[in-house]
Motif scaffolding. Structure first.
Motif, PDB file in Angstrom:
ATOM      1  N   GLU A 115     -45.306   5.127  14.313  1.00 42.81           N
ATOM      2  CA  GLU A 115     -44.173   6.052  14.250  1.00 42.81           C
ATOM      3  C   GLU A 115     -43.255   5.831  15.455  1.00 42.81           C
ATOM      4  O   GLU A 115     -43.708   5.398  16.530  1.00 42.81           O
ATOM      5  CB  GLU A 115     -44.669   7.500  14.207  1.00 42.81           C
ATOM      6  CG  GLU A 115     -45.544   7.803  12.996  1.00 42.81           C
ATOM      7  CD  GLU A 115     -45.951   9.267  12.928  1.00 42.81           C
ATOM      8  OE1 GLU A 115     -45.079  10.118  13.133  1.00 42.81           O
ATOM      9  OE2 GLU A 115     -47.156   9.541  12.674  1.00 42.81           O
ATOM     10  N   LEU A 116     -41.926   6.167  15.249  1.00 40.96           N
ATOM     11  CA  LEU A 116     -40.943   5.990  16.321  1.00 40.96           C
ATOM     12  C   LEU A 116     -39.824   7.001  16.127  1.00 40.96           C
ATOM     13  O   LEU A 116     -39.425   7.262  14.991  1.00 40.96           O
ATOM     14  CB  LEU A 116     -40.355   4.563  16.281  1.00 40.96           C
ATOM     15  CG  LEU A 116     -39.257   4.256  17.293  1.00 40.96           C
ATOM     16  CD1 LEU A 116     -39.820   4.221  18.723  1.00 40.96           C
ATOM     17  CD2 LEU A 116     -38.607   2.890  16.977  1.00 40.96           C
ATOM     18  N   ASP A 117     -39.327   7.597  17.257  1.00 43.05           N
ATOM     19  CA  ASP A 117     -38.155   8.488  17.226  1.00 43.05           C
ATOM     20  C   ASP A 117     -36.950   7.736  17.803  1.00 43.05           C
ATOM     21  O   ASP A 117     -37.059   7.061  18.831  1.00 43.05           O
ATOM     22  CB  ASP A 117     -38.413   9.746  18.053  1.00 43.05           C
ATOM     23  CG  ASP A 117     -39.364  10.695  17.342  1.00 43.05           C
ATOM     24  OD1 ASP A 117     -39.450  10.643  16.092  1.00 43.05           O
ATOM     25  OD2 ASP A 117     -40.043  11.498  18.018  1.00 43.05           O
ATOM     26  N   MET A 118     -35.795   7.843  17.102  1.00 42.37           N
ATOM     27  CA  MET A 118     -34.556   7.159  17.546  1.00 42.37           C
ATOM     28  C   MET A 118     -33.437   8.200  17.591  1.00 42.37           C
ATOM     29  O   MET A 118     -33.164   8.865  16.593  1.00 42.37           O
ATOM     30  CB  MET A 118     -34.200   6.010  16.575  1.00 42.37           C
ATOM     31  CG  MET A 118     -32.958   5.234  16.980  1.00 42.37           C
ATOM     32  SD  MET A 118     -32.589   3.891  15.809  1.00 42.37           S
ATOM     33  CE  MET A 118     -33.966   2.809  16.136  1.00 42.37           C
ATOM     34  N   PHE A 119     -32.758   8.290  18.793  1.00 46.41           N
ATOM     35  CA  PHE A 119     -31.701   9.278  18.984  1.00 46.41           C
ATOM     36  C   PHE A 119     -30.334   8.599  18.828  1.00 46.41           C
ATOM     37  O   PHE A 119     -30.052   7.583  19.466  1.00 46.41           O
ATOM     38  CB  PHE A 119     -31.810   9.909  20.369  1.00 46.41           C
ATOM     39  CG  PHE A 119     -30.769  10.969  20.623  1.00 46.41           C
ATOM     40  CD1 PHE A 119     -30.795  12.180  19.932  1.00 46.41           C
ATOM     41  CD2 PHE A 119     -29.732  10.733  21.533  1.00 46.41           C
ATOM     42  CE1 PHE A 119     -29.830  13.140  20.186  1.00 46.41           C
ATOM     43  CE2 PHE A 119     -28.772  11.700  21.760  1.00 46.41           C
ATOM     44  CZ  PHE A 119     -28.815  12.912  21.083  1.00 46.41           C
ATOM     45  N   LEU A 120     -29.470   9.135  17.928  1.00 50.55           N
ATOM     46  CA  LEU A 120     -28.107   8.642  17.743  1.00 50.55           C
ATOM     47  C   LEU A 120     -27.182   9.487  18.608  1.00 50.55           C
ATOM     48  O   LEU A 120     -27.045  10.694  18.397  1.00 50.55           O
ATOM     49  CB  LEU A 120     -27.702   8.716  16.271  1.00 50.55           C
ATOM     50  CG  LEU A 120     -28.594   7.936  15.285  1.00 50.55           C
ATOM     51  CD1 LEU A 120     -28.013   8.033  13.889  1.00 50.55           C
ATOM     52  CD2 LEU A 120     -28.698   6.488  15.725  1.00 50.55           C
ATOM     53  N   ASP A 121     -26.497   8.823  19.583  1.00 49.11           N
ATOM     54  CA  ASP A 121     -25.688   9.528  20.588  1.00 49.11           C
ATOM     55  C   ASP A 121     -24.206   9.218  20.343  1.00 49.11           C
ATOM     56  O   ASP A 121     -23.767   8.058  20.451  1.00 49.11           O
ATOM     57  CB  ASP A 121     -26.114   9.075  21.982  1.00 49.11           C
ATOM     58  CG  ASP A 121     -25.383   9.852  23.070  1.00 49.11           C
ATOM     59  OD1 ASP A 121     -24.721  10.870  22.744  1.00 49.11           O
ATOM     60  OD2 ASP A 121     -25.497   9.452  24.239  1.00 49.11           O
ATOM     61  N   GLU A 122     -23.415  10.238  19.971  1.00 51.03           N
ATOM     62  CA  GLU A 122     -21.966  10.058  19.764  1.00 51.03           C
ATOM     63  C   GLU A 122     -21.282  10.017  21.147  1.00 51.03           C
ATOM     64  O   GLU A 122     -21.391  10.949  21.928  1.00 51.03           O
ATOM     65  CB  GLU A 122     -21.416  11.208  18.916  1.00 51.03           C
ATOM     66  CG  GLU A 122     -19.943  11.046  18.588  1.00 51.03           C
ATOM     67  CD  GLU A 122     -19.424  12.195  17.734  1.00 51.03           C
ATOM     68  OE1 GLU A 122     -19.038  11.966  16.595  1.00 51.03           O
ATOM     69  OE2 GLU A 122     -19.470  13.361  18.238  1.00 51.03           O
ATOM     70  N   TYR A 123     -20.528   8.918  21.423  1.00 52.92           N
ATOM     71  CA  TYR A 123     -19.994   8.711  22.769  1.00 52.92           C
ATOM     72  C   TYR A 123     -18.840   9.667  23.058  1.00 52.92           C
ATOM     73  O   TYR A 123     -17.972   9.889  22.229  1.00 52.92           O
ATOM     74  CB  TYR A 123     -19.493   7.264  22.951  1.00 52.92           C
ATOM     75  CG  TYR A 123     -19.071   6.993  24.354  1.00 52.92           C
ATOM     76  CD1 TYR A 123     -20.031   6.688  25.324  1.00 52.92           C
ATOM     77  CD2 TYR A 123     -17.726   7.050  24.734  1.00 52.92           C
ATOM     78  CE1 TYR A 123     -19.646   6.457  26.620  1.00 52.92           C
ATOM     79  CE2 TYR A 123     -17.352   6.817  26.036  1.00 52.92           C
ATOM     80  CZ  TYR A 123     -18.311   6.508  26.988  1.00 52.92           C
ATOM     81  OH  TYR A 123     -17.927   6.271  28.283  1.00 52.92           O
ATOM     82  N   SER A 124     -18.753  10.201  24.355  1.00 56.73           N
ATOM     83  CA  SER A 124     -17.667  11.098  24.806  1.00 56.73           C
ATOM     84  C   SER A 124     -17.099  10.539  26.129  1.00 56.73           C
ATOM     85  O   SER A 124     -17.867  10.194  27.034  1.00 56.73           O
ATOM     86  CB  SER A 124     -18.226  12.514  25.034  1.00 56.73           C
ATOM     87  OG  SER A 124     -18.709  13.057  23.824  1.00 56.73           O
ATOM     88  N   PHE A 125     -15.706  10.455  26.229  1.00 58.86           N
ATOM     89  CA  PHE A 125     -15.045   9.988  27.461  1.00 58.86           C
ATOM     90  C   PHE A 125     -15.024  11.101  28.470  1.00 58.86           C
ATOM     91  O   PHE A 125     -14.714  12.252  28.157  1.00 58.86           O
ATOM     92  CB  PHE A 125     -13.599   9.541  27.184  1.00 58.86           C
ATOM     93  CG  PHE A 125     -13.533   8.234  26.442  1.00 58.86           C
ATOM     94  CD1 PHE A 125     -13.560   7.024  27.156  1.00 58.86           C
ATOM     95  CD2 PHE A 125     -13.411   8.214  25.064  1.00 58.86           C
ATOM     96  CE1 PHE A 125     -13.483   5.836  26.465  1.00 58.86           C
ATOM     97  CE2 PHE A 125     -13.333   7.021  24.403  1.00 58.86           C
ATOM     98  CZ  PHE A 125     -13.372   5.804  25.084  1.00 58.86           C
ATOM     99  N   ASP A 126     -15.236  10.722  29.775  1.00 59.92           N
ATOM    100  CA  ASP A 126     -15.185  11.682  30.879  1.00 59.92           C
ATOM    101  C   ASP A 126     -14.172  11.146  31.899  1.00 59.92           C
ATOM    102  O   ASP A 126     -14.506  10.373  32.784  1.00 59.92           O
ATOM    103  CB  ASP A 126     -16.586  11.843  31.486  1.00 59.92           C
ATOM    104  CG  ASP A 126     -16.599  12.908  32.565  1.00 59.92           C
ATOM    105  OD1 ASP A 126     -15.617  13.657  32.706  1.00 59.92           O
ATOM    106  OD2 ASP A 126     -17.657  13.013  33.250  1.00 59.92           O
ATOM    107  N   LEU A 127     -12.842  11.559  31.784  1.00 59.72           N
ATOM    108  CA  LEU A 127     -11.752  11.021  32.619  1.00 59.72           C
ATOM    109  C   LEU A 127     -11.095  12.135  33.420  1.00 59.72           C
ATOM    110  O   LEU A 127     -11.076  13.295  32.997  1.00 59.72           O
ATOM    111  CB  LEU A 127     -10.682  10.341  31.746  1.00 59.72           C
ATOM    112  CG  LEU A 127     -11.177   9.178  30.865  1.00 59.72           C
ATOM    113  CD1 LEU A 127     -10.030   8.699  29.986  1.00 59.72           C
ATOM    114  CD2 LEU A 127     -11.696   8.056  31.731  1.00 59.72           C
ATOM    115  N   SER A 128     -10.450  11.780  34.588  1.00 59.05           N
ATOM    116  CA  SER A 128      -9.620  12.711  35.381  1.00 59.05           C
ATOM    117  C   SER A 128      -8.465  11.916  36.007  1.00 59.05           C
ATOM    118  O   SER A 128      -8.527  10.696  36.096  1.00 59.05           O
ATOM    119  CB  SER A 128     -10.469  13.385  36.472  1.00 59.05           C
ATOM    120  OG  SER A 128     -10.983  12.419  37.366  1.00 59.05           O
ATOM    121  N   LYS A 129      -7.371  12.605  36.500  1.00 61.46           N
ATOM    122  CA  LYS A 129      -6.194  11.914  37.070  1.00 61.46           C
ATOM    123  C   LYS A 129      -5.650  12.757  38.202  1.00 61.46           C
ATOM    124  O   LYS A 129      -5.924  13.957  38.317  1.00 61.46           O
ATOM    125  CB  LYS A 129      -5.109  11.716  35.999  1.00 61.46           C
ATOM    126  CG  LYS A 129      -4.574  13.004  35.412  1.00 61.46           C
ATOM    127  CD  LYS A 129      -3.527  12.731  34.355  1.00 61.46           C
ATOM    128  CE  LYS A 129      -2.909  14.019  33.823  1.00 61.46           C
ATOM    129  NZ  LYS A 129      -3.867  14.858  33.216  1.00 61.46           N
TER     130      LYS A 129
END
Length: 930
Positions: free
Chosen positions: A890-904
């Protein structure tokens, strides 16, 4: 015993009822008529008649004579008696008044009940008549208070009985009721009215309810001629609501037991009721007579008064202890007063105990025989209602003595006439003996009884009889004596007959039962020796030849004759003829030394002849072991042997030990060995020809083989050097050989295999796992397991011994040990928001497997090592894989939706034409392209 509780039985003398020459009777209660055959055509008739002496008119007394009309069976007058009538006289001494005063005391309500009963009786001589006779008495009228009779004051009574032709010819007597019914009964209580009758002829009696006859009229209440009698008889009419099957109109109607005449039922309302019953007499199924009775039941509402009663002996007969333990059986009472010498209330002669103990006699003037009256008053303290009862105890100081005498009267060849005489009367002065019972036991099957004072018996000639005499007295005492009686009758018995003696021997006693009182006459006198003077009862005998003696014995009453033979035998030497060696398990032996057929022989295995095996001149005896000594002697009194003797016999029977049945598997060879249990014997075998066997070792060893399953016998015979022969056989069963199957199971996540060899008949196993570097390479377990060092192919061998075949079987198999099954893949997969699908996979290494993918809701979302998945935000997938050995990974796989972390930077306020520098900052370690 007398009783006092609201019911007073007063017996009046006859003169109270005889006041005028002609008396009348109204308010009839009932009655019945019976007859008794006196023989010679003479009959005694009895009329029992009752009237109500409380409600009846003052001048309504009984008749001086009851006028009974005589008819034939068709109701035609018969000219017998006085002009066709019987004038039955009034029997004064059998008249009484039953006066029951019911008061409100003790919760019993109702008016006084008084029943006056009288008896008329006369005899008449009758002639035979076809159809027989009818005797009839009529009176009027009945009580107006009867509830179940219509117009009772207009209804009379007919009391009649038929003497049938059959009854006359048989000199029959009719049944007679034993007692008059109860005068009154209580509501809502079960009745048990005894109306049992007795028939002196012992005929069958059947009881029934009956509708009484009416008869006479209020105008002619006392018919005195045929014209005034009411004919034909008519049953009285029951009032509405009443009938024969419910005479009291109650929920539980009256019934009468057809066998014993007991009337039952539960009256449920008070009143006076007419009741009719009848008893039918049958002999051999033929009806002989019918006796009808009618009477009156007075039903009252009753409370429950206390009942005084106790248990005590009625007589104390000469005992050592005259102490009486009174057992109080009173009901519904809680206060008691006892008087042990009623009516005395002297100190020590009363008690208030529930169950007192009192010792008689306790009076100074006791005469040795006295009647003491015991009175018990039982009171219910709640309402002071009481009951009294009185019982007598007769106390006799002297014991009752019982004894008897025995006397021989005469004798016959096989029997004796004797008498047993009761002498108890002469031994007792204070007792009056009223009866006795003899019981004489001759044998278990011959027991005789008598009630005579002197019991005369004819008994067989025997030594002892058991006699029991039980004596009863007028006083109620019973005593018995039991003892054996020696019946000394003249007899002659000899010690033996014939008497067998050896030459020169003296017989010291000829007679077994000598009695010097008797007279003995012997003939001849030759050889007899009388040592006691004139006593001839028991002579000795010394004689040298055979002789018969006759003797006559007498005691003055009886005589008996007898004869005894004396046989004189010569001496001889006892011998045994028989074999020294035998082959069979028994031996036949013959005793010898004399030809006298009267000699009897006794055989034993022991010189003391305990026990004796058998008797006879020629005997066949069982043989145990290899040798046996047999002893013989002469039975005492049958011959004159000089000696006892014996013979030693040896048995040469062939004894072999071998298997009677053998079983082995096809294609194998079975060795069978026969063992000689008698090594001193030389044995020669002959085996029946059989293609499946090979004989070796002079026949003591046989090799058996067969290619296919089958069953057969091997027959052989054997003989020893003594000529003893034996034949026998061996059953051979050839069965199929076993099929060995090896199976293995891999333990997941290990390099371990568990093995099984399938064949249930194996008795031992030996395994080699093909792993010589391992110290655990072998095992003797039935189902072993082995852990290999790693992946590879190994050769496994199993050997199994099958006892039924007597052989070992082996099986070899190659097995492959795979790598430990594991599932490889990424723990986290990052995807960009907006991607429609993501390709996911797992690394199968070198395994063949079945893979299934599940979302967080445990829903199947894909199968196989690679799936194309459409994510919707972050999500956790669970992957399950099963390889060809059934192992699971057995194996667990996590699907991670990418999020940008920006500042200016904030440039602040700018003017038109100013130049600015814009700078964006990435707040995580991701590599971004701008």
């Amino acid at each position: 015993m007398t009783r006092s509780i609201n019911i007073l039985f007063i017996i009046f003398t006859a003169f109270l009822f005889l006041g005028t020459s002609k008396l009348e009777a109204t308010h009839i209660v009932g009655g019945d008529m019976t007859y008794r055959c006196l023989g010679g055509g003479k009959y005694e008739f009895t009329l029992t008649f009752t009237r109500d002496c409380e409600l009846g008119a003052g001048d309504a007394e009984f008749d001086n004579y009851a006028i009974v009309a005589i008819y034939d069976h068709n109701f035609n007058p018969v000219s017998l008696g006085t002009a066709g009538y019987m004038f039955m006289p009034y029997v004064h001494e059998e008249t009484d008044t039953l006066n029951t005063d019911l008061t409100s005391f003790c919760n019993i309500s109702g008016a006084e009940v008084c029943v006056h009963q009288t008896v008329f009786r006369d005899t008449i001589t009758l002639l035979p008549r076809t159809g027989g006779y009818i005797f009839s008495y009529q009176r009027c009228c009945r009580n107006a208070s009867l509830l179940n009779v219509k117009d009772p004051l207009q209804t009379g009574s007919t009391i009649s009985i038929a003497l049938t032709e059959e009854a006359f010819n048989a000199c029959n007597s009719s049944p007679v009721f034993n007692q008059w019914p109860d005068i009154y009964v209580c509501t809502n209580r079960q009745l048990n009215v005894n109306q049992l009758a007795t028939d002196i002829d012992g005929d069958q009696l059947v009881y029934k309810l009956n509708t009484p006859y009416s008869g006479a009229t209020i105008a002619e209440p006392r018919p005195d001629r045929f014209s005034k009698f009411t004919l034909p008889y008519e049953p009285l009419e029951w009032a509405p609501g009443y009938q024969l099957d419910n005479l009291l109109g109650s929920a539980v109607p009256l019934q009468i037991n057809p066998t014993n005449g007991f009337i039952s039922g539960i009256p449920d309302h008070p009143g006076q009721f007419a009741v009719g019953i009848m008893v039918e007499e049958y002999r051999n199924g033929q009806l002989l007579s019918v006796v009808k009775r009618d009477f009156q039941l007075n039903v009252r509402s009753c409370g429950t008064p206390p009942v005084a009663d106790f248990e005590a002996p009625t007589v104390l007969c000469g005992t050592d202890d005259f102490t009486v333990n009174f057992q109080n059986t009173s009901q519904d009472a809680d206060q008691f007063f006892w008087r042990f010498n009623y009516p005395s209330i002297a100190p020590g002669e009363t008690s208030s105990d529930v169950n007192p103990v009192y010792t008689y006699p306790n009076t100074p003037d006791f005469t040795g025989k006295e009647v003491f009256t015991v009175g018990l008053k039982a009171t219910r303290t709640a309402d002071q209602c009481y009951d009294e009862i009185f019982k007598d105890i007769l106390v006799i100081a002297d014991p009752l003595l019982v004894d008897f005498e025995f006397e021989l009267i005469s004798c016959e060849d096989a029997s004796l006439q004797v008498v047993l005489k009761d002498v108890s009367e002469s031994l007792n002065t204070v007792y009056t003996i009223s009866g006795r019972k003899w019981t004489v036991k001759i044998s278990d099957s011959d027991i005789r009884n008598s009630n005579d004072k002197d019991f005369y018996l004819t008994i067989p000639k025997q030594g002892v009889i058991e006699v029991t005499l039980e004596v009863t007295t007028v006083e109620g005492c019973v005593e018995e004596i039991q003892r054996p009686v020696d019946v000394n009758f003249v007899d002659i018995q000899f010690i033996a007959n014939p008497f067998v003696i050896c030459a020169g021997e003296t017989i010291n006693q000829l007679v077994a039962n000598p009695n010097p009182v008797w007279t003995y006459i012997w003939s001849p006198a030759e050889g007899l020796i009388f040592e006691n003077g004139d006593d001839r009862s028991n002579p000795k005998c010394l004689i040298d030849h055979d002789i018969i003696y006759s003797v006559t014995v007498t005691d003055g009453i009886c005589s008996v004759e007898g004869t005894v033979s004396v046989v004189v035998k010569d001496w001889f030497t006892l011998e045994i003829e028989g074999p020294e060696y035998i082959c069979d398990p028994e031996v036949t032996l013959t005793a010898g030394g004399t030809n006298d057929p009267e000699v009897e022989y006794e055989w034993s295995l022991n010189p003391d002849f305990n026990p004796i095996l058998t008797t006879g001149k020629i005997v066949t005896l069982p043989f145990a072991g290899n040798e046996q000594e047999f002893f013989v002697r002469i039975k005492e009194g049958t011959g004159c042997a000089l000696n006892d003797t014996s013979i030693l016999v040896k048995r040469n029977e062939i004894e072999l030990d071998f298997e009677k049945e053998v079983t082995f598997c096809a294609s194998l060879e079975k060795e069978i060995i026969l063992t000689n249990l008698r090594p001193d014997q030389d044995l020669t075998f002959t085996w029946e020809v059989n293609p499946n066997i090979t004989v070796q070792n002079n026949g003591f060893t046989v090799l058996v083989s067969a290619d296919s399953p089958q069953e057969f016998y091997m027959y052989f015979s054997v003989v020893n050097q003594y000529g003893c022969e034996s034949e026998d056989s061996i059953l051979v069963r050839v069965i199929p050989g076993p099929v060995l199957v090896l199976d293995e199971t891999l333990e997941c996540n290990t390099y371990t295999y568990c093995f099984t060899a399938f064949n249930g008949e194996g008795t031992s196993f030996q395994w080699n796992f093909g792993d010589p570097q391992s110290p655990d390479n072998t095992s003797s377990l039935v189902n072993p397991c082995h852990t290999y060092p790693g992946t590879g192919t190994f050769t496994v061998t199993v050997s199994a011994v099958f006892e039924i075949c007597g052989a070992e079987f082996s099986l070899t198999k190659d097995i492959f040990v795979p790598e430990i099954f594991a599932l490889e893949g990424k723990d986290t997969v990052v995807f960009c928001k907006g991607e429609e699908s993501v390709m996911l996979d797992v690394n199968p290494s070198n395994f063949t497997m079945d893979v299934k993918w599940y979302n967080e809701q445990n829903e199947l979302v894909g199968t196989g090592i690679m799936v194309d998945f459409a994510p919707d935000g972050d999500e956790l997938l669970h992957i399950i894989a099963i390889d060809t050995f059934g192992c699971v990974a057995e194996l667990d796989m996590f699907l991670d939706e990418y999020s940008f972390d920006l500042s200016k930077d904030n440039p602040g306020v700018l003017c038109f034409g100013d130049t600015i520098t814009l700078k964006v900052y990435n707040n995580n370690s991701d590599q971004l392209e701008y």
